[in-house]
Design a protein around this motif. Structure first.
Motif, PDB file in Angstrom:
ATOM      1  N   MET A   1      20.119  -4.619   7.638  1.00  0.00           N
ATOM      2  CA  MET A   1      21.611  -4.808   9.093  1.00  0.00           C
ATOM      3  C   MET A   1      20.852  -4.513  10.286  1.00  0.00           C
ATOM      4  O   MET A   1      21.171  -5.391  11.328  1.00  0.00           O
ATOM      5  CB  MET A   1      23.041  -3.996   8.961  1.00  0.00           C
ATOM      6  N   ILE A   2      20.013  -3.470  10.534  1.00  0.00           N
ATOM      7  CA  ILE A   2      19.539  -3.003  11.966  1.00  0.00           C
ATOM      8  C   ILE A   2      18.632  -4.566  12.433  1.00  0.00           C
ATOM      9  O   ILE A   2      18.535  -4.490  13.632  1.00  0.00           O
ATOM     10  CB  ILE A   2      18.653  -1.870  12.268  1.00  0.00           C
ATOM     11  N   ALA A   3      17.651  -4.957  10.880  1.00  0.00           N
ATOM     12  CA  ALA A   3      16.589  -5.590  11.124  1.00  0.00           C
ATOM     13  C   ALA A   3      17.118  -7.044  11.731  1.00  0.00           C
ATOM     14  O   ALA A   3      16.667  -8.016  11.637  1.00  0.00           O
ATOM     15  CB  ALA A   3      15.737  -5.376   9.896  1.00  0.00           C
ATOM     16  N   GLY A   4      18.524  -7.072  11.099  1.00  0.00           N
ATOM     17  CA  GLY A   4      18.941  -8.742  12.071  1.00  0.00           C
ATOM     18  C   GLY A   4      19.633  -9.182  10.447  1.00  0.00           C
ATOM     19  O   GLY A   4      19.911 -10.456  10.568  1.00  0.00           O
ATOM     20  N   PHE A   5      19.791  -8.931   9.625  1.00  0.00           N
ATOM     21  CA  PHE A   5      19.780  -9.003   8.040  1.00  0.00           C
ATOM     22  C   PHE A   5      21.821  -9.568   7.648  1.00  0.00           C
ATOM     23  O   PHE A   5      22.039  -8.159   8.706  1.00  0.00           O
ATOM     24  CB  PHE A   5      19.889  -8.946   7.240  1.00  0.00           C
ATOM     25  N   GLU A   6      22.982  -9.849   6.868  1.00  0.00           N
ATOM     26  CA  GLU A   6      23.871  -9.664   6.430  1.00  0.00           C
ATOM     27  C   GLU A   6      23.626  -9.415   5.125  1.00  0.00           C
ATOM     28  O   GLU A   6      22.441  -9.606   4.877  1.00  0.00           O
ATOM     29  CB  GLU A   6      25.104 -10.807   6.373  1.00  0.00           C
ATOM     30  N   VAL A   7      23.552  -8.198   4.733  1.00  0.00           N
ATOM     31  CA  VAL A   7      23.765  -7.913   3.353  1.00  0.00           C
ATOM     32  C   VAL A   7      24.673  -7.793   2.659  1.00  0.00           C
ATOM     33  O   VAL A   7      25.620  -7.515   2.688  1.00  0.00           O
ATOM     34  CB  VAL A   7      23.618  -6.461   3.498  1.00  0.00           C
ATOM     35  N   ILE A   8      24.915  -8.565   0.844  1.00  0.00           N
ATOM     36  CA  ILE A   8      25.413  -8.246   0.163  1.00  0.00           C
ATOM     37  C   ILE A   8      24.826  -7.864  -0.782  1.00  0.00           C
ATOM     38  O   ILE A   8      23.765  -7.456  -1.713  1.00  0.00           O
ATOM     39  CB  ILE A   8      25.835  -9.588  -0.543  1.00  0.00           C
ATOM     40  N   ILE A   9      26.000  -6.658  -1.268  1.00  0.00           N
ATOM     41  CA  ILE A   9      25.130  -5.249  -1.998  1.00  0.00           C
ATOM     42  C   ILE A   9      25.211  -5.425  -3.155  1.00  0.00           C
ATOM     43  O   ILE A   9      26.963  -5.812  -3.521  1.00  0.00           O
ATOM     44  CB  ILE A   9      25.462  -3.658  -1.447  1.00  0.00           C
ATOM     45  N   SER A  10      24.703  -5.012  -4.198  1.00  0.00           N
ATOM     46  CA  SER A  10      25.399  -5.167  -5.279  1.00  0.00           C
ATOM     47  C   SER A  10      24.447  -3.826  -6.677  1.00  0.00           C
ATOM     48  O   SER A  10      23.999  -4.004  -5.775  1.00  0.00           O
ATOM     49  CB  SER A  10      25.127  -6.718  -6.475  1.00  0.00           C
ATOM     50  N   LEU A  11      25.297  -3.181  -7.262  1.00  0.00           N
ATOM     51  CA  LEU A  11      24.657  -2.533  -8.229  1.00  0.00           C
ATOM     52  C   LEU A  11      23.799  -2.919  -8.912  1.00  0.00           C
ATOM     53  O   LEU A  11      23.036  -1.487  -9.429  1.00  0.00           O
ATOM     54  CB  LEU A  11      26.477  -1.085  -8.601  1.00  0.00           C
ATOM     55  N   ASP A  12      23.935  -4.057  -9.410  1.00  0.00           N
ATOM     56  CA  ASP A  12      22.861  -4.207 -10.662  1.00  0.00           C
ATOM     57  C   ASP A  12      23.543  -5.592 -11.191  1.00  0.00           C
ATOM     58  O   ASP A  12      24.020  -6.538 -10.497  1.00  0.00           O
ATOM     59  CB  ASP A  12      22.954  -3.089 -12.376  1.00  0.00           C
TER      60      ASP A  12
ATOM     61  N   ARG B   1      21.046   2.918  -1.510  1.00  0.00           N
ATOM     62  CA  ARG B   1      21.852   1.900  -0.759  1.00  0.00           C
ATOM     63  C   ARG B   1      21.512   1.814   0.033  1.00  0.00           C
ATOM     64  O   ARG B   1      21.579   0.563   0.868  1.00  0.00           O
ATOM     65  CB  ARG B   1      22.319   1.828  -2.368  1.00  0.00           C
ATOM     66  N   PRO B   2      22.660   3.074   0.781  1.00  0.00           N
ATOM     67  CA  PRO B   2      23.044   2.929   1.837  1.00  0.00           C
ATOM     68  C   PRO B   2      22.442   2.526   3.234  1.00  0.00           C
ATOM     69  O   PRO B   2      22.182   2.422   4.473  1.00  0.00           O
ATOM     70  CB  PRO B   2      24.301   4.221   2.023  1.00  0.00           C
ATOM     71  N   LEU B   3      20.831   3.698   2.723  1.00  0.00           N
ATOM     72  CA  LEU B   3      19.628   3.781   4.310  1.00  0.00           C
ATOM     73  C   LEU B   3      19.427   2.266   4.257  1.00  0.00           C
ATOM     74  O   LEU B   3      19.056   1.407   5.300  1.00  0.00           O
ATOM     75  CB  LEU B   3      18.429   4.887   3.647  1.00  0.00           C
ATOM     76  N   LEU B   4      19.248   1.719   2.482  1.00  0.00           N
ATOM     77  CA  LEU B   4      18.352   0.366   2.849  1.00  0.00           C
ATOM     78  C   LEU B   4      19.278  -0.919   3.352  1.00  0.00           C
ATOM     79  O   LEU B   4      18.712  -1.321   4.342  1.00  0.00           O
ATOM     80  CB  LEU B   4      18.193  -0.266   1.210  1.00  0.00           C
ATOM     81  N   ARG B   5      20.072  -0.067   2.491  1.00  0.00           N
ATOM     82  CA  ARG B   5      21.335  -1.340   3.945  1.00  0.00           C
ATOM     83  C   ARG B   5      21.659  -1.805   5.070  1.00  0.00           C
ATOM     84  O   ARG B   5      21.549  -2.472   5.730  1.00  0.00           O
ATOM     85  CB  ARG B   5      22.741  -1.067   3.349  1.00  0.00           C
ATOM     86  N   GLN B   6      21.547   0.179   5.935  1.00  0.00           N
ATOM     87  CA  GLN B   6      21.440   0.383   7.055  1.00  0.00           C
ATOM     88  C   GLN B   6      20.209  -0.602   7.442  1.00  0.00           C
ATOM     89  O   GLN B   6      20.276  -1.192   8.578  1.00  0.00           O
ATOM     90  CB  GLN B   6      21.604   1.842   7.224  1.00  0.00           C
TER      91      GLN B   6
END
Length: 126
Positions: free
Chosen positions: A24-35, A16-21
């Motif tokens: 974000m580096i690629a220019g996306f805003e991210v809303i994270i959910s666990l399931d 999760r943290p790696l994918l989110r990072q």
């Protein structure tokens, strides 16, 4: 210019943290959910829709992840054209590097590298 927004369903605590990072580096805003339930809870009363639903396949079939994406899009009343992308977790080597459209706005990516995923997401969010 506003960044494209992605609703990410990622069940793996390490990924999760790696994918989110990376997103974000690629220019996306991210809303994270666990399931699925967490995604519904986070998005239920939002007035703005994400540009894309991204699901990372963990412990279940690609088909079931696609169904989850369809349920999320439906239950949260996202527009029907909101793309759903499933990142395949385990797959045959012959599929590596492919992006497959499996419905009107549903896709499965079999990533050879992280750039392949980012390219697909940018393409779908444009």
């Amino acid at each position: 210019m506003q960044k494209p927004e992605i609703l990410l369903v990622e069940m793996d605590d390490e990924t999760r943290p790696l994918l989110r990072q990376n997103l974000m580096i690629a220019g996306f805003e991210v809303i994270i959910s666990l399931d699925e339930a967490d995604a519904i809870a986070r998005m239920q009363n939002q007035t703005k829709y994400p540009d894309l639903i991204l699901l990372n396949q963990v412990g279940d079939s690609i088909e079931n992840f696609l169904k989850m994406g369809l349920r999320l899009r439906s239950q949260l009343a996202f527009p029907a054209q909101t793309p759903i992308v499933v990142i395949a977790d385990r797959f045959e080597e012959a599929l590596s590097g492919q992006n497959q459209q499996v419905g009107a706005n549903e896709y499965v990516t079999y990533p050879a590298d992280a750039q392949q995923l980012m390219d697909l997401l940018h393409q779908l969010c444009d």
